[in-house]
Structures are given as C-alpha cells and as structure tokens.
Design an enzyme around this catalytic site. Structure first.
Site, short mmCIF file in Angstrom:
data_model
loop_
_atom_site.label_atom_id
_atom_site.label_comp_id
_atom_site.label_asym_id
_atom_site.label_seq_id
_atom_site.Cartn_x
_atom_site.Cartn_y
_atom_site.Cartn_z
N HIS A 12 0.86 -1.20 0.00
CA HIS A 12 0.00 0.00 0.00
C HIS A 12 0.89 1.24 0.00
O HIS A 12 1.23 1.79 1.04
CB HIS A 12 -0.92 -0.01 1.23
CG HIS A 12 -2.01 1.02 1.17
ND1 HIS A 12 -3.35 0.68 1.16
CD2 HIS A 12 -1.97 2.37 1.11
CE1 HIS A 12 -4.08 1.78 1.11
NE2 HIS A 12 -3.26 2.83 1.08
N ASP A 16 2.00 9.29 -5.73
CA ASP A 16 2.03 10.75 -5.58
C ASP A 16 2.27 11.20 -4.15
O ASP A 16 2.43 12.39 -3.89
CB ASP A 16 0.77 11.40 -6.16
CG ASP A 16 -0.52 10.85 -5.57
OD1 ASP A 16 -0.47 9.84 -4.85
OD2 ASP A 16 -1.59 11.43 -5.84
N HIS A 197 -9.91 1.11 -0.36
CA HIS A 197 -9.72 1.93 0.85
C HIS A 197 -11.04 1.96 1.62
O HIS A 197 -12.05 2.45 1.10
CB HIS A 197 -9.37 3.37 0.47
CG HIS A 197 -7.93 3.62 0.16
ND1 HIS A 197 -7.33 3.16 -0.98
CD2 HIS A 197 -6.97 4.30 0.86
CE1 HIS A 197 -6.06 3.56 -0.99
NE2 HIS A 197 -5.81 4.25 0.12
N GLU A 200 -10.85 3.57 7.04
CA GLU A 200 -9.68 4.39 7.37
C GLU A 200 -10.08 5.57 8.24
O GLU A 200 -9.32 5.98 9.11
CB GLU A 200 -9.01 4.89 6.09
CG GLU A 200 -7.81 5.78 6.34
CD GLU A 200 -7.20 6.36 5.06
OE1 GLU A 200 -6.10 6.92 5.16
OE2 GLU A 200 -7.82 6.24 3.98
#
Length: 331
Positions: A12, A16, A197, A200
């Site tokens: 993971h 960027d 995702h 989180e």
C-alpha cells in the site's frame, strides 16, 4: 533487531505521496511550475506532515504540489523509477504501487500514456535492482462514476503487463461502496484484482460493504473494523488481508499513538495484517521505520515480523512463482 537488513514487502504505497522532495524541485524548475518555495527545507513543509495534522482531509492536501510535477510521460517514468530505487535501498523485495491516472491529465496526457509511463519506470528499476513491482489503478471517490468506469476500461489493456488491481481512494464517506457496484463488477469481469480503501476514517461498516458489495479481496487500512463487530467477523472469517499503515493512521488522527493502534490486537487474533507506508514522503516514513516504531512502542517481535511478511506474500497480487521467490527470503 536490524529491520533495515530484513526483506520487506510493500502493498500500500501511493506514488504521488512518495516523491523525493529534490525531484519535485528539479522538475518544477525544469518545467517552470510555480512552488510556494524553492528551498528544499521549506518545501518539505508543504508535502510532508512535519508537526501536526488534524484529519484525513488535511492529510490529503499534501498531494497538491506533487501532482503538479506528475503531468508528463518523462516525469511519471522518472518518479516511478525513483520510488522503486528508494524502496529497493530499504530492502523491499516486492512493491505494489498505486496511483490515480486521472490526476495526471492536466497537460493533455491520456490514461493509456499515463499508465504506460509509470510501468516503464517500474520496469526500468526492476532491471537494475533486486525488486519486483506491480501497479494498482485508483479511482478517486471525489470524481464522478463515469470517471471510474473510464479508468477501469482503459486500464484493462495493461492487465498482465504490470497492472494487477483496481482501488477506490480519497476521502471516505459512509456507505460509499453502494455507488460503485457496477464499476467494480466490470473490473472483476476484466480480470482486475480488487482492493478498496475502507475503514480508514471512522466507518467500519464501509469495510463490510466493500467486501459484500464490491468483492474486495483486500482492504486498504480497515482499522475501524474495531468499531464494527460484523465487519471484524467477516474480515476474520474470509481471511481478508488488511493493508495497515500505522504512521499514516496517526497523522490522520485515526489514533493518538502507536500504543493505541489496534494492529497488534488484530495480529494476535489472526487477522491477516500487512504493514505498509501509505505515503513515504507525506508521512516521512519507510517500511523499516514502520517496523522500528512498532517494535519500540508495541513490542513487535521477529516472529511478528515474519508473520506479517508471510501475510504480505499471500496477500500480494502476483503469481505463484513470484510468491515462492518471496517466501525464500525468510526461509
């Protein structure tokens, strides 16, 4: 314990969020891109969490400047190459790099050119270093649904050529998976593996929905299953690996400290935990640093490290032959 010398796997890692600061400066000067500062020590404050951060949304603001220098084929290739070069120096043997192609269309590149450029950088690094890399394509949740379909369709030609999976990323709203059922159904038909995702930013139910509605095989972060018994049970029963990123979770204020992070409880309960950086530059971290912090504050042992490593091998979106190679590093 010298974690630097131990072999590692990264599942993971956002491209960027993992640029070298001197590369940002170099490209900005070359391409006449305005920056808030051209001093490296000052610029780092705009792209890394140096002191405090109050939320996931604030954390995501650190990506604005890096994406400005990721708008040409040459730059994308260079940045991908340098990421693999950097993690190879940290003794990472396998990495899955993720990025959202549609963040890189400002100067007219199309999705295929963008993906191809990143894959070229990965392959160039593989020739020079003892590392293998694959690519995960991200669909941004703040973009419209047609954009997600576009990434899935245009990226499909690269499956088997370095692209292995699709992801949904960005800010997390409750019950987002319901919007993407058809997108992920198509992705599965094309042959993408699926990581999402979820869990989180405080919503454990999103993990439940990502698995049940989107067929997620892995979950990015997933730490808030601790607040959703049904999601926790499903993750455990289905052996769904969690891509845990401890330092990032501290930065986004999911937890106040390493000691209060639930990863060790998950590990002891046989949840398939993997340890990752999320964003090497934004969180100013490496896999070695993650392991060192967990050893220092949570008592991570060499046995725990090996369990995590082997969890990562099994969770990796790669071939059986590649997994055999990776296992040999700890045998």
């Amino acid at each position: 314990m010298n974690f630097k010398k131990l072999p590692k796997i990264e599942l993971h890692c956002h491209l960027d969020g993992s640029l070298r600061v001197d590369t940002i400066l170099d490209i900005a000067k070359k391409d006449n891109i305005p920056l808030p500062s051209y001093n490296e020590k000052e610029l780092i404050n705009y792209v890394s969490i140096m002191d405090d951060c109050n939320s996931l949304d604030e954390y995501l603001n650190k990506f604005f400047i890096p994406n400005k220098v990721m708008q040409t084929k040459e730059n994308l290739k260079r940045i991908a190459f340098e990421l693999l070069e950097d993690v190879a120096a940290d003794n990472v043997k396998y990495i899955e790099v993720r990025f959202a192609p549609l963040l890189h269309v400002e100067k007219g590149l199309n999705i295929e050119e963008i993906i191809e450029s990143v894959l070229e950088g990965i392959k160039e690094a593989e020739k020079l270093y003892d590392i293998k890399g694959n690519l995960i394509l991200g669909c941004m949740r703040n973009m419209d649904i047609p954009s997600a379909f576009e990434v899935v369709k245009k990226g499909a030609k690269f499956i088997g050529k370095g692209v292995v999976a699709i992801d949904l990323c960005g800010g997390e709203e409750p019950h987002f998976p319901g919007k993407y059922v058809e997108v992920l159904k198509l992705a599965k038909e094309y042959g993408y593996r699926i990581t999402i995702h979820a869990g989180e930013a405080g919503v454990g139910e999103n993990v439940l929905e990502a698995i049940n509605l989107l067929n997620a095989e892995r979950i990015g972060h997933g730490i808030y299953i601790k607040n959703c018994a049904e999601a926790y049970k499903l993750v455990k029963e289905k052996n769904i690996p969690l891509e845990v990123c401890p330092t990032s979770n501290l930065h986004t204020k999911a937890f106040e400290s390493y000691e209060t992070h639930p990863f060790m409880d998950f590990l002891k309960d046989d949840i398939k935990i993997t340890i990752n950086t999320d964003n090497m530059t934004v969180s100013n971290t490496t896999i070695t640093k993650e392991l060192e912090m967990l050893n220092k504050f949570c008592g991570l042992s060499i046995e725990d490290y090996k369990t995590i490593y082997l969890n990562s091998v099994e969770a990796a979106f790669t071939t059986k032959e590649a997994k055999k190679r990776l296992k040999k590093f700890v045998e």
